[in-house]
Design an enzyme around this catalytic site. Structure first.
Site, PDB file in Angstrom:
ATOM      1  N   SER A  92     -12.616   5.503  21.933  1.00 17.54           N
ATOM      2  CA  SER A  92     -11.618   4.269  20.950  1.00 17.54           C
ATOM      3  C   SER A  92     -11.236   4.084  20.799  1.00 17.54           C
ATOM      4  CB  SER A  92     -10.280   5.134  21.668  1.00 17.54           C
ATOM      5  OG  SER A  92      -8.963   5.209  21.286  1.00 17.54           O
ATOM      6  N   GLN A 123      -6.966  17.917  15.043  1.00 17.73           N
ATOM      7  CA  GLN A 123      -7.532  17.523  13.874  1.00 17.73           C
ATOM      8  C   GLN A 123      -8.716  18.151  13.014  1.00 17.73           C
ATOM      9  OE1 GLN A 123      -7.389  13.002  12.236  1.00 17.73           O
ATOM     10  NE2 GLN A 123      -9.636  13.522  13.126  1.00 17.73           N
ATOM     11  N   GLY A 129     -18.631   5.822  18.546  1.00 17.82           N
ATOM     12  CA  GLY A 129     -18.295   7.444  19.032  1.00 17.82           C
ATOM     13  C   GLY A 129     -18.807   7.128  17.737  1.00 17.82           C
ATOM     14  N   HIS A 130     -17.913   6.569  16.346  1.00 18.42           N
ATOM     15  CA  HIS A 130     -17.984   6.485  15.448  1.00 18.42           C
ATOM     16  C   HIS A 130     -19.711   6.472  14.112  1.00 18.42           C
ATOM     17  CE1 HIS A 130     -13.861   5.022  14.835  1.00 18.42           C
ATOM     18  NE2 HIS A 130     -13.442   5.442  13.902  1.00 18.42           N
TER      19      HIS A 130
HETATM   20  O1  PAF Z   1      -9.539  10.522  12.545  1.00 17.06           O
HETATM   21  C1  PAF Z   1      -9.537   9.907  12.117  1.00 17.06           C
HETATM   22  O2  PAF Z   1      -9.349   8.120  12.292  1.00 17.06           O
HETATM   23  C2  PAF Z   1      -8.304   9.663  11.113  1.00 17.06           C
HETATM   24  O3  PAF Z   1      -7.346  10.887  10.977  1.00 17.06           O
HETATM   25  C3  PAF Z   1      -9.415  10.478   9.410  1.00 17.06           C
HETATM   26  C4  PAF Z   1      -9.703  11.920   9.710  1.00 17.06           C
HETATM   27  C5  PAF Z   1     -10.162   9.104   8.945  1.00 17.06           C
HETATM   28  C6  PAF Z   1      -8.039  10.645   8.102  1.00 17.06           C
HETATM   29  O4  PAF Z   1      -7.724   9.648   7.837  1.00 17.06           O
END
Ligand code: PAF
Length: 284
Positions: free
Chosen positions: A187, A155, A36-37
């Site tokens: 996740s 978020q 995902g990242h």
């Molecule tokens: O989604 C995340 O992993 C965190 O909330 C983030 C955006 C890196 C902030 O610490």
């Protein structure tokens, strides 16, 4: 790829890049990276000359110390993956670099109206901590573009609000949820799922699809109730399933009155808390 741990180190390196006319894409993470990242990294690599990823487990967004202590940390594995996907810099600071005593890092921004639903009441103070760390990271790195995942819908909506309200120059790019073959959203927590629970988790995706297909045919109240029932079957325990306006995060009644509608949920699968969402109408 370089790994830098100090604010002065990364600022110096990026100043050189900017001087050479390079554009910078930035992905904030807390490590424990997965595909995902990597979809965010890939997008940034495509759209910018330089890609920077931060790996920082932010203490101010955790409401339980145990959760913070237990958060997986493995910079070596993260670095290997990031290198493979073409990241140029990892910024991996310690807490003292991000929150030095001499700098006030609190952000003067009222986000109360965006935190009354869903993750907000369930994680008091969480989004104030997220806003604080993302603002601090943006102030340090000054990227052209910021990449975040749609998976954390509330978020990125709050960060989007912050960027606009504080008139920051960084542009936000939102990337779609990456799913396993059976629909489970990727996740860092999925590896913690019990083996016997894992195949059952497809119910979350199926419930979201059912909701999408029935928006406008059934009332939102009915769809939320049905979803909560479906997600309450063992081993699941839903915290919420809400159909909200994608900008205000408020529950909706009549879909015709909203441009962007999203269904968001948090479900416990045994001891693992999973979140997911689906856009039912409109585009982010
Ligand atoms: O989604 C995340 O992993 C965190 O909330 C983030 C955006 C890196 C902030 O610490």
């Amino acid at each position: 790829m370089k790994i830098l741990k100090s604010v002065s180190g990364i600022r110096k390196a990026l100043a050189e890049e900017i001087k050479a006319g390079k554009t910078i894409g930035f992905i904030p993470t807390m490590g424990a990276l997965h595909m995902g990242h990597m979809s965010l990294i890939q997008k940034s690599v495509k759209e910018n000359d330089i890609t920077v990823t931060s790996v920082f487990v932010n203490p101010t967004q955790f409401n339980q110390k145990e959760d913070l202590d237990k958060y997986p940390r493995n910079l070596k594995a993260d670095a290997k993956l990031l290198k493979q996907f073409g990241c140029d810099y990892i910024f991996a600071p310690g807490v003292a670099q991000i929150y030095p005593k001499k700098i006030d890092t609190t952000v003067k921004l009222d986000i109360d109206h965006l935190t009354q639903s869903m993750e907000g009441p369930n994680r008091p103070g969480h989004f104030v901590g997220v806003v604080q760390v993302v603002k601090r990271l943006l102030d340090i790195l000054e990227p052209n573009k910021l990449y975040m995942g749609q998976k954390d819908f509330q978020q990125f909506s709050i960060i989007d609000y912050m960027l606009k309200k504080l008139k920051m120059k960084t542009k936000l790019r939102v990337c779609p949820i990456i799913r396993e073959e059976d629909g489970l959203a990727m996740s860092s927590r999925n590896v913690r799922l019990a083996k016997k629970h894992r195949p059952l988790c497809t119910v979350i995706y199926k419930t979201l699809i059912f909701t999408k297909e029935n928006l406008g045919k059934k009332t939102t109240k009915y769809l939320e109730k049905k979803a909560m029932e479906r997600l309450a079957e063992r081993p699941f325990n839903p915290e919420y399933f809400e159909i909200v306006d994608g900008k205000t995060m408020e529950k909706i009644k009549n879909p015709d009155n909203h441009k962007l509608i999203v269904a968001c949920t948090a479900v416990w699968a045994g001891k693992v808390r999973l979140i997911d969402n689906m856009i039912l109408k409109g585009k982010v």
